[in-house]
Design an enzyme around this catalytic site. Sequence first.
Site, PDB file in Angstrom:
ATOM      1  N   PHE A 141       0.855  -1.190   0.000  1.00 36.14           N
ATOM      2  CA  PHE A 141       0.000   0.000   0.000  1.00 36.14           C
ATOM      3  C   PHE A 141       0.885   1.231   0.000  1.00 36.14           C
ATOM      4  CE2 PHE A 141      -2.488   3.465   1.743  1.00 36.14           C
ATOM      5  CZ  PHE A 141      -3.634   3.383   0.957  1.00 36.14           C
ATOM      6  N   ASP A 226       9.107   2.520   1.753  1.00 37.06           N
ATOM      7  CA  ASP A 226       7.942   3.247   2.247  1.00 37.06           C
ATOM      8  C   ASP A 226       7.845   2.954   3.750  1.00 37.06           C
ATOM      9  OD1 ASP A 226       5.414   3.950   3.130  1.00 37.06           O
ATOM     10  OD2 ASP A 226       4.420   3.440   1.240  1.00 37.06           O
ATOM     11  N   LYS A 255       2.469   9.458   8.557  1.00 37.53           N
ATOM     12  CA  LYS A 255       1.647   9.074   9.702  1.00 37.53           C
ATOM     13  C   LYS A 255       2.045   9.658  11.068  1.00 37.53           C
ATOM     14  CE  LYS A 255      -1.076   5.324   7.987  1.00 37.53           C
ATOM     15  NZ  LYS A 255      -0.739   4.831   6.642  1.00 37.53           N
TER      16      LYS A 255
HETATM   17  C1  PLP Z   1      -1.000   5.125   5.202  1.00 40.09           C
HETATM   18  C2  PLP Z   1       0.031   4.727   4.238  1.00 40.09           C
HETATM   19  C3  PLP Z   1       0.252   5.456   3.055  1.00 40.09           C
HETATM   20  C4  PLP Z   1      -0.604   6.618   2.645  1.00 40.09           C
HETATM   21  O1  PLP Z   1      -0.543   7.686   3.536  1.00 40.09           O
HETATM   22  P1  PLP Z   1      -1.628   8.867   3.432  1.00 40.09           P
HETATM   23  O2  PLP Z   1      -1.150   9.849   4.449  1.00 40.09           O
HETATM   24  O3  PLP Z   1      -2.956   8.270   3.735  1.00 40.09           O
HETATM   25  O4  PLP Z   1      -1.559   9.396   2.051  1.00 40.09           O
HETATM   26  C5  PLP Z   1       1.289   5.041   2.235  1.00 40.09           C
HETATM   27  N1  PLP Z   1       2.055   3.982   2.536  1.00 40.09           N
HETATM   28  C6  PLP Z   1       1.868   3.273   3.660  1.00 40.09           C
HETATM   29  C7  PLP Z   1       2.770   2.112   3.952  1.00 40.09           C
HETATM   30  C8  PLP Z   1       0.841   3.593   4.540  1.00 40.09           C
HETATM   31  O5  PLP Z   1       0.632   2.855   5.632  1.00 40.09           O
END
Ligand code: PLP
Length: 402
Positions: A141, A226, A255
Amino acid sequence: MSSAKLAEIKEREEKLLIRSYSRYPLSIERGEGCRLWDTDGNEYLDLLAGIAVVGLGHSNEEIAETLSRQARKLIHLSNLFYQEEQLELAKRILKTAHFDKVFFCNSGAEANEAAIKLARRYHQRVKNNKAFEIISFDRCFHGRTLATLGATGRASLQDGFDPIPEGFKNIPWEDAEALEKAISPKTAGVIIEAIQGEGGVRPASMEFIKDVARICKEKGVLLITDEIQCGLGRTGKWWGFQHYGIEPDIATSAKALANGLPMGAMMTTDEIAKGFVAGSHASTFGGGAMVSAVAAKVLEIMERDKIVEKVGELGEWAIKRFEKISEKFPGTIKEVRGKGLLLGIDMAFPAREIWEELLNRKIIINLTQETVLRLLPPLTVTKEELEHFASTLEDILAEKKK
Ligand SMILES: *Cc1c(COP(=O)(O)O)cnc(C)c1O
């Protein structure tokens, strides 16, 4: 909360908000540490922390104090100006890893968007080739903007949004051979979560991630980690990749960075940073004085209170504790996974009922991939609070057996 009141809130929302979320049946009014209270005054144990955002807990006094002090001094200027608050934050965040430089933005998707742009521009303007493609992995994700949706690569999330921008390829997880085959002269970067979050709490194996790093290096492809969910101490190291002894070219964060204020960051080395020049990329809000001051305070508190180390120890205890549940109730839990306080209990059956029963007993967690009970508590959670979750889950499983 009373069902009449909830029904009323639901009805008002239906009229006013564009439907885009499915909500938990709760209306929360206030929080403190790992506790939340709904509008009827019921108390909940929050083991979700706004999806790994409120790392230092709700209504943290030092954060509130920093926020209000900075709000009275300066909230926002734009990036037309030099801002000391950004530099203080940059110094603190860069101290946690091998990177040299950082770019600030406002969310996870934006941080990944910046990483994708940097990877492309580094190849196209520094290396003078035409590489643009980003490779990602099954169940990853990376966000919901059009480009990051391309990287996320899930058909269910892409439904109805054609055309998804080209230049993204999604390949199997834990399959280094597939990566080797997928890379071509078009490939600019590989993006990976060292510990997949939304995908069901799946730590990469040591062998796989080392292979990924090696292949990227051999082929001159940038490795982007990420760290939006698994970074910032969540897994018992500052960054998820640090469990594996690899050094990615770029890492993204968001986050938990400003404990609930919107903030994202992209870190890289001096060399890769050459990909951007003045004007290459920008964000009006990115790194504003107030969010930067708050994020710097987050990092200061984490360092001072040795939170990363504590998360590591507590996480090890939690995994052992959850494995005991698995032994006690054979056949109910398929696997306990995670690192630090990014914890997943993969049930042997669709687990919505368990999630609901926990909520009835005033414990808030998340359900992902239908079978995985995911815990992302504030990093300040105590062993007693996690034990309360564990024994409640045992009660639920015992009653289910009857
Ligand atoms: C939450 C998340 C995102 C997206 O972050 P947003 O602030 O909602 O755009 C991207 N990568 C990972 C691994 C995430 O957990």
